[in-house]
Design an enzyme around this catalytic site. Structure first.
Site, PDB file in Angstrom:
ATOM      1  N   LYS A   1     -13.398  -1.291   1.701  1.00 56.74           N
ATOM      2  CA  LYS A   1     -11.964  -1.420   0.657  1.00 56.74           C
ATOM      3  C   LYS A   1     -13.017  -2.739  -0.154  1.00 56.74           C
ATOM      4  O   LYS A   1     -13.434  -3.212   0.583  1.00 56.74           O
ATOM      5  CB  LYS A   1     -10.545  -2.171   1.935  1.00 56.74           C
TER       6      LYS A   1
ATOM      7  N   THR B   1       0.987  -9.077   4.622  1.00 60.48           N
ATOM      8  CA  THR B   1       0.755  -9.117   5.894  1.00 60.48           C
ATOM      9  C   THR B   1       0.837 -10.992   6.212  1.00 60.48           C
ATOM     10  O   THR B   1       0.683 -11.697   7.357  1.00 60.48           O
ATOM     11  CB  THR B   1      -0.308  -8.432   6.671  1.00 60.48           C
TER      12      THR B   1
ATOM     13  N   ASP C   1      -9.314  -2.535  -4.037  1.00 64.39           N
ATOM     14  CA  ASP C   1      -7.511  -3.064  -3.291  1.00 64.39           C
ATOM     15  C   ASP C   1      -7.753  -3.752  -4.573  1.00 64.39           C
ATOM     16  O   ASP C   1      -7.645  -5.667  -4.769  1.00 64.39           O
ATOM     17  CB  ASP C   1      -7.700  -3.873  -2.242  1.00 64.39           C
TER      18      ASP C   1
ATOM     19  N   ARG D   1     -12.400  -9.456   9.530  1.00 60.86           N
ATOM     20  CA  ARG D   1     -13.536 -10.728   9.867  1.00 60.86           C
ATOM     21  C   ARG D   1     -13.768  -9.558  11.026  1.00 60.86           C
ATOM     22  O   ARG D   1     -14.764 -10.755  11.376  1.00 60.86           O
ATOM     23  CB  ARG D   1     -12.195 -11.628   9.647  1.00 60.86           C
TER      24      ARG D   1
ATOM     25  N   LYS E   1      -4.362  -4.779  -6.640  1.00 58.96           N
ATOM     26  CA  LYS E   1      -2.919  -4.772  -6.442  1.00 58.96           C
ATOM     27  C   LYS E   1      -2.368  -5.157  -8.277  1.00 58.96           C
ATOM     28  O   LYS E   1      -1.895  -6.218  -8.156  1.00 58.96           O
ATOM     29  CB  LYS E   1      -3.183  -6.625  -5.732  1.00 58.96           C
TER      30      LYS E   1
ATOM     31  N   ASP F   1       1.703  -6.099 -13.861  1.00 60.86           N
ATOM     32  CA  ASP F   1       1.899  -6.691 -15.114  1.00 60.86           C
ATOM     33  C   ASP F   1       2.733  -5.603 -15.622  1.00 60.86           C
ATOM     34  O   ASP F   1       3.857  -4.894 -15.400  1.00 60.86           O
ATOM     35  CB  ASP F   1       0.747  -6.871 -15.667  1.00 60.86           C
TER      36      ASP F   1
END
Length: 238
Positions: A32, A120, A59, A212, A61, A64
């Site tokens: 990603k 999340t 990614d 992570r 997002k 607009d």
């Protein structure tokens, strides 16, 4: 279900990204690329990753007006990524415009289009107080999932805890891409709705995004294989 976990390359530079990827030279990964890496480095990053034979979830997002998103997607489609997303909160017309832009700009296989439901990192209390959305978090996520499907999207980004309910209203083939994945022994950090890979699969995730727990691990390969093994552990979900 995607067999490989998607690794979040949450790094600011190509040099750091390349160092992270070195132990995986024999692997074809699904990665990603988010705003941190893409906006500071541009299409160069995508070119490098494609040359290394990695699949890419871009990614960004986008959120607009429909025309702006359509034109942006038309350009991004030319990068040859495998999956890309927009905020479903932009509305059905915007999501439809994103799909149209991808179709206009794609020469080969069109990238999968996802709608981001609720992050999340967002709690129900925060959604009520800051977004002024009165319904439950689950209802909000289901609304955005149905909107995304009606607009021609291929799936959504959601937490594992909404995946089963989304399958019920949008069908099992509608993708549920779930970030916030941690190994049980790892901290949740800034995520609110987290789960381990086995629980994600049990609850109906189609793909998982892991950051992570892999990128900050002492042994990168060992952590990746542990996530991959747990993600593939349950073959039949009842």
């Amino acid at each position: 279900m995607e067999k490989e976990p998607i690794i979040a390359l949450d790094f600011p530079t190509w040099e750091e990204t390349e160092r992270f990827l070195q132990p995986f030279s024999a692997e074809s990964l699904y990665v990603k690329v988010g705003m941190e890496l893409y906006l500071q480095n541009g299409p160069f990053i995508i070119e490098k990753l494609k040359k290394m034979n990695h699949r890419i979830f871009l990614d960004l997002k986008l959120h607009d007006i429909p025309n702006t998103v359509q034109q942006a997607m038309k350009g991004l489609a030319g990068l040859g990524v495998d999956m890309i997303n927009v905020h479903a909160a932009g509305g059905q017309k915007m999501v439809s415009a994103a799909r149209e832009g991808l179709e206009q700009g794609t020469t080969g296989k069109r990238p999968l289009l996802l709608g981001v439901t609720q992050l999340t990192s967002t709690s129900e209390e925060q959604m009520h107080n800051e977004q002024l959305i009165a319904v439950s978090l689950k209802e909000s996520v289901l609304h955005y999932a149905k909107l995304t499907k009606a607009a021609g999207g291929d799936g959504v980004v959601c937490s594992v805890y909404e995946a089963a309910a989304i399958s019920e209203v949008c069908g099992t083939d509608f993708l549920k891409v779930t970030p916030g994945i941690r190994l049980k022994e790892d901290d949740a950090n800034d995520q609110k709705r987290v789960a381990d890979p086995m629980l994600a699969k049990k609850l109906g995730s189609s793909m998982i995004v892991v950051g992570r727990s892999i990128t900050k691990a002492g042994s990168l390969l060992e952590a990746y294989q542990k996530v991959k093994q747990q993600w593939g552990e349950i073959e039949h979900v009842k």
